[in-house]
Write a protein that holds these residues in place. Structure first.
Motif, PDB file in Angstrom:
ATOM      1  N   ALA A 199       0.828  -1.206   0.000  1.00  0.00           N
ATOM      2  CA  ALA A 199       0.000   0.000   0.000  1.00  0.00           C
ATOM      3  C   ALA A 199       0.856   1.248   0.000  1.00  0.00           C
ATOM      4  CB  ALA A 199      -0.911   0.015   1.221  1.00  0.00           C
ATOM      5  N   ASP A 216       4.193   2.064   2.065  1.00  0.00           N
ATOM      6  CA  ASP A 216       3.682   2.284   3.420  1.00  0.00           C
ATOM      7  C   ASP A 216       3.639   0.977   4.209  1.00  0.00           C
ATOM      8  OD1 ASP A 216       3.397   4.907   2.715  1.00  0.00           O
ATOM      9  OD2 ASP A 216       1.208   4.850   2.588  1.00  0.00           O
ATOM     10  N   GLN A 270       2.637  12.164  -6.183  1.00  0.00           N
ATOM     11  CA  GLN A 270       1.797  12.386  -5.007  1.00  0.00           C
ATOM     12  C   GLN A 270       2.566  13.009  -3.848  1.00  0.00           C
ATOM     13  OE1 GLN A 270       0.187   8.498  -4.246  1.00  0.00           O
ATOM     14  NE2 GLN A 270      -0.857   8.401  -6.195  1.00  0.00           N
ATOM     15  N   GLY A 322      -0.579   4.930   0.833  1.00  0.00           N
ATOM     16  CA  GLY A 322      -1.826   5.596   1.199  1.00  0.00           C
ATOM     17  C   GLY A 322      -2.959   4.596   1.132  1.00  0.00           C
ATOM     18  N   ASP A 323      -4.036   4.980   0.468  1.00  0.00           N
ATOM     19  CA  ASP A 323      -5.187   4.087   0.330  1.00  0.00           C
ATOM     20  C   ASP A 323      -5.119   3.228  -0.928  1.00  0.00           C
ATOM     21  OD1 ASP A 323      -6.334   5.048   2.675  1.00  0.00           O
ATOM     22  OD2 ASP A 323      -7.406   6.651   1.625  1.00  0.00           O
ATOM     23  N   ASP A 324      -4.091   3.424  -1.741  1.00  0.00           N
ATOM     24  CA  ASP A 324      -3.964   2.695  -2.998  1.00  0.00           C
ATOM     25  C   ASP A 324      -3.106   1.447  -2.814  1.00  0.00           C
ATOM     26  OD1 ASP A 324      -5.421   4.716  -4.303  1.00  0.00           O
ATOM     27  OD2 ASP A 324      -3.586   5.881  -4.628  1.00  0.00           O
ATOM     28  N   GLN A 325      -3.447   0.415  -3.592  1.00  0.00           N
ATOM     29  CA  GLN A 325      -2.670  -0.812  -3.544  1.00  0.00           C
ATOM     30  C   GLN A 325      -1.927  -0.999  -4.860  1.00  0.00           C
ATOM     31  OE1 GLN A 325      -4.427  -4.400  -2.119  1.00  0.00           O
ATOM     32  NE2 GLN A 325      -5.610  -3.356  -0.523  1.00  0.00           N
ATOM     33  N   VAL A 364     -10.629  -5.387  -4.438  1.00  0.00           N
ATOM     34  CA  VAL A 364      -9.721  -4.240  -4.370  1.00  0.00           C
ATOM     35  C   VAL A 364      -8.933  -4.175  -5.676  1.00  0.00           C
ATOM     36  CG1 VAL A 364      -7.726  -3.252  -3.186  1.00  0.00           C
ATOM     37  CG2 VAL A 364      -9.509  -4.407  -1.871  1.00  0.00           C
ATOM     38  N   ARG A 418       5.680   7.076  -4.023  1.00  0.00           N
ATOM     39  CA  ARG A 418       4.654   8.124  -3.898  1.00  0.00           C
ATOM     40  C   ARG A 418       5.076   9.353  -4.703  1.00  0.00           C
ATOM     41  NH1 ARG A 418       3.621   8.199   1.423  1.00  0.00           N
ATOM     42  NH2 ARG A 418       1.580   7.270   1.188  1.00  0.00           N
TER      43      ARG A 418
END
Length: 176
Positions: free
Chosen positions: A38, A118, A92, A40-43, A155, A87
């Motif tokens: 991961a 992360d 990002q 952030g919220d992305d995989q 997901v 990132r």
């Protein structure tokens, strides 16, 4: 879904040839496996055959005049490994690293590169036919780093195209 634990002091050596997978996966022969992680919220996922090691975050040595996404280098048992902030590479912003971040050591061509994530999530096995093409949009530069998309356990996982992650114009990061 199994979890892969990584501690600050412990590196996880990934041995893809020793992972037995499910009997169905072995029988199918058209399975592809990757390590999911991961940001952030992305995989995201990287080809398990390219992953050499997953280790906890440790201090790195910053080098001058590197692309912003190359955070520095790490001495990995005598090998100097550039560390890429995914990132930042995906536009990002910089990762504010903590001891909870992980570094996935991958083999790209003949060299090792560390990728900051992360947290590591799982070893995922899917049929190659489930991998979808990345839709091309106006900002193709950011999608050039992706080789495909796959949905696993409801997901969406973006698969990283490791050979395209570091391009020739990236200077020192790709120098030998």
């Amino acid at each position: 879904m199994s979890q892969i634990a990584v501690s600050q002091d412990t590196a996880v050596a990934v041995q893809p040839t020793e992972w037995n997978g499910s009997a169905g996966a072995q029988a199918a022969g058209n399975q592809t496996q990757f390590i999911s992680f991961a940001i952030g919220d992305d995989q995201y996922g990287v080809d398990i055959m390219a992953v050499r090691e997953i280790k906890g975050w440790s201090d790195i040595t910053h080098l001058p005049k590197q692309p912003e996404y190359v955070r520095g280098v790490l001495n990995l048992r005598g090998a100097i490994v550039p560390i890429v902030d995914l990132r930042c590479r995906f536009g990002q912003g910089l990762t504010e690293t903590t001891p909870l971040h992980i570094v996935i050591i991958v083999q790209i061509g003949g060299r090792q590169v560390g990728l900051i994530g992360d947290r590591v999530l799982d070893i995922v096995s899917v049929d190659a036919s489930q991998i979808q093409k990345v839709p091309r949009t106006g900002n193709a530069q950011q999608t050039d780093f992706l080789s495909g998309l796959v949905t696993h356990d409801n997901v969406m996982i973006a698969l990283i195209d490791l050979p395209n992650l570091l391009t020739v114009q990236d200077g020192a990061a790709t120098e030998h």
